[in-house]
Design an enzyme around this catalytic site. Structure first.
Site, PDB file in Angstrom:
ATOM      1  N   ARG A  70      21.410   9.587 -55.846  1.00  0.00           N
ATOM      2  CA  ARG A  70      21.005   8.688 -54.757  1.00  0.00           C
ATOM      3  C   ARG A  70      21.601   9.097 -53.418  1.00  0.00           C
ATOM      4  NH1 ARG A  70      23.254   4.305 -53.009  1.00  0.00           N
ATOM      5  NH2 ARG A  70      24.508   3.966 -54.872  1.00  0.00           N
ATOM      6  N   TYR A 110      -2.129   5.924 -42.117  1.00  0.00           N
ATOM      7  CA  TYR A 110      -2.268   5.684 -43.553  1.00  0.00           C
ATOM      8  C   TYR A 110      -2.178   4.177 -43.830  1.00  0.00           C
ATOM      9  CZ  TYR A 110      -0.864   5.686 -48.459  1.00  0.00           C
ATOM     10  OH  TYR A 110      -0.772   5.446 -49.799  1.00  0.00           O
ATOM     11  N   ASP A 146       3.477  11.556 -39.128  1.00  0.00           N
ATOM     12  CA  ASP A 146       3.128  11.749 -40.532  1.00  0.00           C
ATOM     13  C   ASP A 146       2.231  12.983 -40.573  1.00  0.00           C
ATOM     14  OD1 ASP A 146       1.903  11.700 -43.041  1.00  0.00           O
ATOM     15  OD2 ASP A 146       1.915   9.513 -43.153  1.00  0.00           O
ATOM     16  N   LYS A 181       0.921  14.753 -51.922  1.00  0.00           N
ATOM     17  CA  LYS A 181      -0.380  15.325 -51.551  1.00  0.00           C
ATOM     18  C   LYS A 181      -0.305  16.856 -51.525  1.00  0.00           C
ATOM     19  CE  LYS A 181      -1.014  10.942 -51.214  1.00  0.00           C
ATOM     20  NZ  LYS A 181      -0.945  10.175 -49.979  1.00  0.00           N
TER      21      LYS A 181
HETATM   22  C1  LIG Z   1      -0.286   9.042 -49.533  1.00  0.00           C
HETATM   23  C2  LIG Z   1       0.141   8.996 -48.118  1.00  0.00           C
HETATM   24  C3  LIG Z   1       1.336   8.370 -47.747  1.00  0.00           C
HETATM   25  C4  LIG Z   1       2.221   7.641 -48.739  1.00  0.00           C
HETATM   26  O1  LIG Z   1       2.790   8.515 -49.636  1.00  0.00           O
HETATM   27  P1  LIG Z   1       3.251   8.087 -51.140  1.00  0.00           P
HETATM   28  O2  LIG Z   1       3.704   9.381 -51.696  1.00  0.00           O
HETATM   29  O3  LIG Z   1       2.050   7.499 -51.793  1.00  0.00           O
HETATM   30  O4  LIG Z   1       4.323   7.070 -50.979  1.00  0.00           O
HETATM   31  C5  LIG Z   1       1.699   8.408 -46.417  1.00  0.00           C
HETATM   32  N1  LIG Z   1       0.926   9.004 -45.490  1.00  0.00           N
HETATM   33  C6  LIG Z   1      -0.234   9.606 -45.806  1.00  0.00           C
HETATM   34  C7  LIG Z   1      -1.055  10.245 -44.737  1.00  0.00           C
HETATM   35  C8  LIG Z   1      -0.675   9.621 -47.131  1.00  0.00           C
HETATM   36  O5  LIG Z   1      -1.838  10.207 -47.439  1.00  0.00           O
END
Ligand SMILES: *Cc1c(COP(=O)(O)O)cnc(C)c1O
Length: 374
Positions: A43, A97, A169, A194
Protein backbone atom coordinates in the site's frame (compact mmCIF):
# COMPACT_ATOMS: atom_id res chain seq x y z
CA UNK A 1 16.21 6.18 -26.18
CA UNK A 2 13.15 6.02 -28.39
CA UNK A 3 9.71 4.87 -27.28
CA UNK A 4 9.84 1.32 -28.67
CA UNK A 5 13.13 0.69 -26.82
CA UNK A 6 11.79 2.20 -23.59
CA UNK A 7 8.69 -0.01 -23.87
CA UNK A 8 10.90 -3.09 -23.76
CA UNK A 9 13.69 -2.05 -21.41
CA UNK A 10 12.83 0.89 -19.13
CA UNK A 11 12.46 0.06 -15.45
CA UNK A 12 13.29 -3.61 -15.93
CA UNK A 13 14.41 -5.40 -12.74
CA UNK A 14 17.58 -7.39 -13.19
CA UNK A 15 17.46 -11.07 -12.24
CA UNK A 16 20.82 -11.06 -10.46
CA UNK A 17 20.40 -14.52 -9.09
CA UNK A 18 19.49 -16.60 -12.15
CA UNK A 19 20.12 -14.34 -15.14
CA UNK A 20 16.53 -14.52 -16.37
CA UNK A 21 15.51 -12.04 -19.07
CA UNK A 22 12.36 -10.71 -17.38
CA UNK A 23 11.79 -8.87 -14.11
CA UNK A 24 11.44 -11.28 -11.19
CA UNK A 25 8.05 -10.97 -9.46
CA UNK A 26 8.28 -10.26 -5.74
CA UNK A 27 4.90 -11.15 -4.33
CA UNK A 28 5.75 -10.52 -0.66
CA UNK A 29 3.49 -8.23 1.32
CA UNK A 30 5.84 -8.44 4.32
CA UNK A 31 9.43 -7.16 3.99
CA UNK A 32 12.39 -7.05 6.38
CA UNK A 33 12.62 -3.53 7.78
CA UNK A 34 15.76 -3.61 9.91
CA UNK A 35 18.23 -3.86 7.07
CA UNK A 36 16.53 -1.30 4.78
CA UNK A 37 16.33 2.48 4.73
CA UNK A 38 12.63 2.52 3.81
CA UNK A 39 9.79 0.29 5.04
CA UNK A 40 8.44 -1.57 2.03
CA UNK A 41 4.75 -2.47 1.87
CA UNK A 42 2.35 -2.79 -1.10
CA UNK A 43 0.00 0.00 0.00
CA UNK A 44 3.00 2.31 0.37
CA UNK A 45 3.48 1.85 -3.36
CA UNK A 46 7.20 1.12 -2.94
CA UNK A 47 7.65 -2.62 -3.53
CA UNK A 48 10.06 -3.75 -6.28
CA UNK A 49 7.47 -4.50 -8.99
CA UNK A 50 5.45 -1.35 -8.28
CA UNK A 51 8.61 0.72 -8.58
CA UNK A 52 9.82 -1.01 -11.69
CA UNK A 53 6.60 -0.67 -13.70
CA UNK A 54 6.22 2.92 -12.49
CA UNK A 55 9.71 3.66 -13.77
CA UNK A 56 8.75 2.30 -17.19
CA UNK A 57 5.59 4.44 -17.21
CA UNK A 58 7.57 7.57 -16.28
CA UNK A 59 9.97 6.86 -19.15
CA UNK A 60 7.10 6.37 -21.63
CA UNK A 61 5.47 9.69 -20.70
CA UNK A 62 8.82 11.51 -20.49
CA UNK A 63 8.24 12.30 -16.79
CA UNK A 64 10.51 12.40 -13.77
CA UNK A 65 8.35 10.06 -11.69
CA UNK A 66 5.24 7.86 -11.77
CA UNK A 67 2.95 5.78 -9.59
CA UNK A 68 0.77 2.79 -10.42
CA UNK A 69 -2.64 2.15 -8.85
CA UNK A 70 -5.24 -0.58 -8.70
CA UNK A 71 -7.52 1.26 -11.18
CA UNK A 72 -7.68 4.38 -13.30
CA UNK A 73 -10.12 5.96 -10.84
CA UNK A 74 -7.74 5.33 -7.91
CA UNK A 75 -5.02 7.15 -9.87
CA UNK A 76 -7.32 10.03 -10.89
CA UNK A 77 -8.80 10.56 -7.43
CA UNK A 78 -5.41 10.32 -5.68
CA UNK A 79 -4.03 12.90 -8.13
CA UNK A 80 -6.98 15.29 -7.81
CA UNK A 81 -7.12 15.06 -4.03
CA UNK A 82 -3.36 15.60 -3.79
CA UNK A 83 -4.05 19.18 -4.92
CA UNK A 84 -7.62 19.87 -3.77
CA UNK A 85 -9.06 20.24 -0.27
CA UNK A 86 -12.25 21.66 1.23
CA UNK A 87 -12.84 25.19 -0.03
CA UNK A 88 -10.79 24.75 -3.20
CA UNK A 89 -12.16 24.93 -6.74
CA UNK A 90 -11.53 22.87 -9.87
CA UNK A 91 -12.06 23.90 -13.50
CA UNK A 92 -12.89 20.79 -15.51
CA UNK A 93 -13.80 19.98 -19.09
CA UNK A 94 -17.35 18.68 -19.36
CA UNK A 95 -16.52 15.98 -21.94
CA UNK A 96 -14.67 13.61 -19.65
CA UNK A 97 -14.94 9.92 -18.83
CA UNK A 98 -18.37 9.21 -17.31
CA UNK A 99 -16.84 7.66 -14.17
CA UNK A 100 -14.77 10.78 -13.47
CA UNK A 101 -17.79 13.02 -14.10
CA UNK A 102 -19.77 10.86 -11.68
CA UNK A 103 -17.00 10.86 -9.04
CA UNK A 104 -16.78 14.67 -9.07
CA UNK A 105 -20.56 15.05 -8.81
CA UNK A 106 -20.92 12.49 -6.03
CA UNK A 107 -17.78 12.99 -3.94
CA UNK A 108 -16.56 16.55 -4.39
CA UNK A 109 -19.73 18.29 -3.23
CA UNK A 110 -19.68 16.16 -0.06
CA UNK A 111 -16.06 17.14 0.52
CA UNK A 112 -16.80 20.84 0.00
CA UNK A 113 -14.67 21.06 -3.14
CA UNK A 114 -16.28 23.27 -5.78
CA UNK A 115 -16.00 22.60 -9.51
CA UNK A 116 -17.09 24.24 -12.75
CA UNK A 117 -17.68 22.17 -15.87
CA UNK A 118 -16.57 23.93 -19.06
CA UNK A 119 -18.70 23.00 -22.07
CA UNK A 120 -16.43 24.67 -24.62
CA UNK A 121 -13.10 23.65 -26.12
CA UNK A 122 -12.01 27.32 -26.10
CA UNK A 123 -9.23 28.02 -23.64
CA UNK A 124 -10.77 31.48 -23.00
CA UNK A 125 -13.79 29.69 -21.50
CA UNK A 126 -11.53 27.76 -19.13
CA UNK A 127 -9.93 31.06 -18.15
CA UNK A 128 -13.33 32.63 -17.43
CA UNK A 129 -14.14 29.78 -15.05
CA UNK A 130 -11.05 30.41 -12.87
CA UNK A 131 -11.79 31.83 -9.40
CA UNK A 132 -9.51 32.94 -6.56
CA UNK A 133 -9.99 29.46 -4.97
CA UNK A 134 -9.14 27.53 -8.16
CA UNK A 135 -6.23 25.12 -7.80
CA UNK A 136 -6.50 22.73 -10.76
CA UNK A 137 -7.50 22.64 -14.44
CA UNK A 138 -8.48 19.13 -15.55
CA UNK A 139 -8.91 18.03 -19.17
CA UNK A 140 -9.27 14.91 -21.31
CA UNK A 141 -8.25 15.01 -24.95
CA UNK A 142 -9.25 13.37 -27.25
CA UNK A 143 -12.47 13.21 -25.28
CA UNK A 144 -14.98 10.44 -24.74
CA UNK A 145 -17.06 9.70 -26.79
CA UNK A 146 -16.90 12.46 -29.44
CA UNK A 147 -13.10 12.68 -29.75
CA UNK A 148 -12.97 16.43 -29.22
CA UNK A 149 -9.48 17.89 -29.04
CA UNK A 150 -8.27 20.61 -26.64
CA UNK A 151 -5.13 22.70 -27.03
CA UNK A 152 -2.64 21.16 -24.58
CA UNK A 153 -0.08 23.94 -24.69
CA UNK A 154 -2.67 26.68 -24.24
CA UNK A 155 -4.17 24.89 -21.21
CA UNK A 156 -0.72 24.22 -19.70
CA UNK A 157 0.29 27.88 -20.23
CA UNK A 158 -2.96 29.16 -18.72
CA UNK A 159 -2.46 26.96 -15.65
CA UNK A 160 1.16 27.97 -15.11
CA UNK A 161 0.42 31.69 -15.67
CA UNK A 162 -2.23 31.53 -12.98
CA UNK A 163 -0.26 29.31 -10.59
CA UNK A 164 -2.55 26.30 -11.08
CA UNK A 165 -1.83 22.62 -11.64
CA UNK A 166 -2.86 21.21 -15.04
CA UNK A 167 -3.96 17.58 -15.24
CA UNK A 168 -4.96 15.40 -18.16
CA UNK A 169 -6.53 12.00 -18.57
CA UNK A 170 -4.37 10.65 -21.42
CA UNK A 171 -6.06 7.23 -21.62
CA UNK A 172 -7.48 7.57 -25.15
CA UNK A 173 -4.25 8.67 -26.84
CA UNK A 174 -1.76 6.65 -24.77
CA UNK A 175 1.85 7.90 -24.70
CA UNK A 176 2.31 6.42 -28.18
CA UNK A 177 0.08 9.08 -29.70
CA UNK A 178 0.37 11.96 -27.25
CA UNK A 179 2.86 12.98 -24.55
CA UNK A 180 1.25 15.87 -22.66
CA UNK A 181 4.28 16.68 -20.46
CA UNK A 182 6.00 17.91 -23.65
CA UNK A 183 3.47 20.74 -23.73
CA UNK A 184 3.85 21.58 -20.05
CA UNK A 185 0.94 19.62 -18.55
CA UNK A 186 1.80 18.88 -14.90
CA UNK A 187 0.13 15.54 -14.14
CA UNK A 188 -0.83 12.84 -16.65
CA UNK A 189 -3.28 10.11 -15.66
CA UNK A 190 -4.18 6.81 -17.27
CA UNK A 191 -6.66 4.06 -16.91
CA UNK A 192 -4.01 1.38 -17.50
CA UNK A 193 -6.96 -1.01 -17.84
CA UNK A 194 -7.17 0.26 -21.45
CA UNK A 195 -4.22 0.67 -23.87
CA UNK A 196 -1.42 0.27 -21.33
CA UNK A 197 -2.74 -3.15 -20.29
CA UNK A 198 -4.10 -3.67 -23.78
CA UNK A 199 -5.41 -7.24 -23.45
CA UNK A 200 -8.65 -6.69 -21.50
CA UNK A 201 -7.37 -8.76 -18.59
CA UNK A 202 -6.22 -6.34 -15.91
CA UNK A 203 -7.44 -3.27 -14.03
CA UNK A 204 -4.83 -0.63 -13.17
CA UNK A 205 -4.10 3.09 -13.20
CA UNK A 206 -1.11 5.38 -13.50
CA UNK A 207 -0.02 8.96 -12.79
CA UNK A 208 3.13 10.64 -14.10
CA UNK A 209 4.71 14.02 -13.35
CA UNK A 210 7.53 15.82 -11.55
CA UNK A 211 9.07 14.15 -8.49
CA UNK A 212 7.52 16.81 -6.22
CA UNK A 213 3.97 16.46 -7.58
CA UNK A 214 4.17 12.67 -7.62
CA UNK A 215 5.36 12.69 -4.02
CA UNK A 216 2.20 14.64 -3.09
CA UNK A 217 0.03 12.12 -4.98
CA UNK A 218 1.86 9.32 -3.18
CA UNK A 219 1.14 10.80 0.26
CA UNK A 220 -2.63 10.94 -0.41
CA UNK A 221 -2.80 7.63 -2.29
CA UNK A 222 -1.32 5.74 0.67
CA UNK A 223 -4.38 6.73 2.72
CA UNK A 224 -6.90 5.85 0.01
CA UNK A 225 -5.41 2.39 -0.40
CA UNK A 226 -5.81 1.79 -4.12
CA UNK A 227 -2.55 -0.12 -4.60
CA UNK A 228 -1.71 -2.52 -7.43
CA UNK A 229 -0.53 -6.05 -6.55
CA UNK A 230 2.80 -7.47 -7.73
CA UNK A 231 1.27 -10.00 -10.15
CA UNK A 232 -0.67 -7.30 -11.98
CA UNK A 233 2.41 -5.04 -11.96
CA UNK A 234 4.20 -7.85 -13.76
CA UNK A 235 1.31 -8.36 -16.20
CA UNK A 236 1.25 -4.61 -16.89
CA UNK A 237 5.00 -4.58 -17.43
CA UNK A 238 4.71 -7.41 -19.94
CA UNK A 239 1.91 -5.61 -21.77
CA UNK A 240 3.86 -2.37 -21.97
CA UNK A 241 6.66 -4.10 -23.88
CA UNK A 242 4.36 -4.28 -26.91
CA UNK A 243 2.54 -0.96 -26.33
CA UNK A 244 4.15 0.85 -29.24
CA UNK A 245 3.58 -2.05 -31.66
CA UNK A 246 -0.01 -2.57 -30.61
CA UNK A 247 -1.12 1.05 -30.54
CA UNK A 248 0.54 1.89 -33.86
CA UNK A 249 -1.27 -0.99 -35.55
CA UNK A 250 -4.56 -0.06 -33.86
CA UNK A 251 -4.12 3.58 -34.92
CA UNK A 252 -3.41 2.72 -38.53
CA UNK A 253 -6.45 0.41 -38.62
CA UNK A 254 -8.60 3.17 -37.07
CA UNK A 255 -7.60 5.76 -39.67
CA UNK A 256 -8.44 3.37 -42.50
CA UNK A 257 -11.80 2.44 -40.95
CA UNK A 258 -12.68 6.08 -40.22
CA UNK A 259 -12.03 7.05 -43.86
CA UNK A 260 -14.02 4.05 -45.10
CA UNK A 261 -16.98 4.74 -42.76
CA UNK A 262 -17.09 8.35 -44.00
CA UNK A 263 -17.88 7.06 -47.45
CA UNK A 264 -20.77 4.83 -46.33
CA UNK A 265 -24.32 6.10 -46.95
CA UNK A 266 -25.66 4.41 -43.77
CA UNK A 267 -23.62 6.78 -41.60
CA UNK A 268 -24.26 10.43 -40.78
CA UNK A 269 -21.04 11.59 -39.14
CA UNK A 270 -17.72 10.05 -38.23
CA UNK A 271 -15.82 11.54 -35.28
CA UNK A 272 -12.08 10.92 -35.55
CA UNK A 273 -9.33 13.54 -35.09
CA UNK A 274 -7.35 12.05 -37.98
CA UNK A 275 -10.04 12.95 -40.55
CA UNK A 276 -9.79 16.29 -42.34
CA UNK A 277 -13.49 16.75 -41.63
CA UNK A 278 -12.79 16.80 -37.86
CA UNK A 279 -13.13 20.37 -36.49
CA UNK A 280 -9.79 20.16 -34.64
CA UNK A 281 -7.91 18.18 -37.31
CA UNK A 282 -5.10 20.75 -37.50
CA UNK A 283 -4.67 20.98 -33.72
CA UNK A 284 -4.62 17.18 -33.45
CA UNK A 285 -1.84 17.06 -36.06
CA UNK A 286 0.18 19.56 -34.07
CA UNK A 287 -0.07 17.94 -30.65
CA UNK A 288 -0.63 14.24 -31.38
CA UNK A 289 1.78 11.86 -33.09
CA UNK A 290 -1.23 10.16 -34.65
CA UNK A 291 -4.96 10.37 -33.99
CA UNK A 292 -5.37 7.20 -31.93
CA UNK A 293 -7.54 4.12 -32.25
CA UNK A 294 -10.87 5.34 -30.86
CA UNK A 295 -13.57 6.64 -33.19
CA UNK A 296 -17.30 7.26 -33.06
CA UNK A 297 -20.05 7.50 -35.65
CA UNK A 298 -23.73 8.30 -35.92
CA UNK A 299 -25.61 5.45 -37.53
CA UNK A 300 -28.75 6.26 -39.54
CA UNK A 301 -30.35 2.97 -38.45
CA UNK A 302 -30.85 1.34 -35.06
CA UNK A 303 -27.59 1.01 -33.11
CA UNK A 304 -28.62 -2.03 -31.07
CA UNK A 305 -29.59 -4.25 -34.00
CA UNK A 306 -26.45 -3.13 -35.85
CA UNK A 307 -24.26 -4.26 -32.92
CA UNK A 308 -26.05 -7.61 -32.78
CA UNK A 309 -25.27 -8.21 -36.48
CA UNK A 310 -21.52 -7.78 -35.95
CA UNK A 311 -19.68 -11.10 -35.92
CA UNK A 312 -16.05 -10.17 -35.24
CA UNK A 313 -16.34 -6.82 -33.45
CA UNK A 314 -17.66 -7.43 -29.92
CA UNK A 315 -20.18 -5.20 -28.17
CA UNK A 316 -18.29 -4.73 -24.89
CA UNK A 317 -17.67 -2.12 -22.21
CA UNK A 318 -14.08 -0.89 -21.84
CA UNK A 319 -11.66 -0.19 -24.68
CA UNK A 320 -8.08 -0.30 -25.83
CA UNK A 321 -7.73 -4.08 -26.07
CA UNK A 322 -6.11 -5.95 -28.97
CA UNK A 323 -9.62 -7.05 -29.96
CA UNK A 324 -12.03 -4.54 -31.55
CA UNK A 325 -15.00 -3.63 -29.36
CA UNK A 326 -18.00 -1.38 -29.80
CA UNK A 327 -20.34 0.41 -27.39
CA UNK A 328 -23.38 2.59 -27.48
CA UNK A 329 -22.52 5.54 -25.14
CA UNK A 330 -26.21 6.21 -24.30
CA UNK A 331 -26.42 2.68 -22.89
CA UNK A 332 -22.98 2.52 -21.24
CA UNK A 333 -20.57 5.35 -20.39
CA UNK A 334 -23.21 8.10 -20.59
CA UNK A 335 -26.27 6.17 -19.41
CA UNK A 336 -26.52 8.25 -16.23
CA UNK A 337 -26.66 11.52 -18.16
CA UNK A 338 -30.09 13.12 -18.71
CA UNK A 339 -31.48 13.31 -22.28
CA UNK A 340 -31.17 17.11 -22.19
CA UNK A 341 -27.56 16.95 -21.09
CA UNK A 342 -26.73 14.40 -23.79
CA UNK A 343 -28.33 16.62 -26.42
CA UNK A 344 -26.32 19.57 -25.18
CA UNK A 345 -23.09 17.58 -25.49
CA UNK A 346 -24.07 16.04 -28.85
CA UNK A 347 -24.41 12.37 -27.90
CA UNK A 348 -27.17 10.91 -30.07
CA UNK A 349 -29.32 7.81 -29.58
CA UNK A 350 -27.54 5.96 -32.41
CA UNK A 351 -24.00 7.09 -31.69
CA UNK A 352 -21.55 4.18 -31.60
CA UNK A 353 -18.01 4.21 -30.21
CA UNK A 354 -15.53 1.83 -31.76
CA UNK A 355 -12.28 0.76 -30.11
CA UNK A 356 -10.23 -0.54 -33.01
CA UNK A 357 -8.03 -3.57 -32.34
CA UNK A 358 -5.01 -5.12 -34.06
CA UNK A 359 -6.97 -7.51 -36.29
CA UNK A 360 -6.50 -7.38 -40.07
CA UNK A 361 -8.23 -4.18 -41.17
CA UNK A 362 -9.91 -5.88 -44.15
CA UNK A 363 -11.58 -8.39 -41.83
CA UNK A 364 -12.86 -5.52 -39.67
CA UNK A 365 -14.23 -3.68 -42.72
CA UNK A 366 -15.88 -6.88 -43.98
CA UNK A 367 -17.62 -7.29 -40.62
CA UNK A 368 -18.79 -3.65 -40.53
CA UNK A 369 -19.92 -3.90 -44.18
CA UNK A 370 -22.08 -6.99 -43.64
CA UNK A 371 -23.71 -5.40 -40.59
CA UNK A 372 -24.35 -2.13 -42.50
CA UNK A 373 -25.62 -3.91 -45.64
CA UNK A 374 -28.19 -5.84 -43.63
C1 LIG B 1 -11.84 3.53 -18.12
C2 LIG B 1 -11.44 4.95 -18.00
C3 LIG B 1 -11.17 5.53 -16.76
C4 LIG B 1 -11.34 4.77 -15.45
O1 LIG B 1 -10.42 3.76 -15.34
P1 LIG B 1 -10.67 2.41 -14.46
O2 LIG B 1 -9.44 1.63 -14.74
O3 LIG B 1 -11.94 1.81 -14.96
O4 LIG B 1 -10.81 2.85 -13.04
C5 LIG B 1 -10.76 6.84 -16.73
N1 LIG B 1 -10.64 7.57 -17.85
C6 LIG B 1 -10.89 7.05 -19.07
C7 LIG B 1 -10.75 7.91 -20.28
C8 LIG B 1 -11.31 5.73 -19.19
O5 LIG B 1 -11.58 5.22 -20.40
Amino acid sequence: MKLSTLCVHAGQLKDEKYGGMVSPVYISSAFDYLGYAENQYPRYNNTPNQRSVAQKLAALEGAEAALVYGSGMAAIMSALLSQLKTGDHLVVQNDIYGGTHHALSKEFSRLGIQYTFVYSLEVAEFEKAIRPETKVIYIETPSNPLLKVIDLKAIADLASDRGLISMIDNTFASPVNQQPHEFGIDLVMHSATKYLGGHSDLCAGAVTGSAALISAVHDRGVNFGGSLNARDCSLLERSLKTLNLRVRQQTSNALEIARWLEGRPEIDSVYYPGLESHPQYQLAREQMKAAGAMLSFDLKGDATSFQKRLKLIQPAISLGGVESTITSPVKTSHAKMSDEERQRVGIGENLLRLSVGIEDVDDLKTDLAQALDA
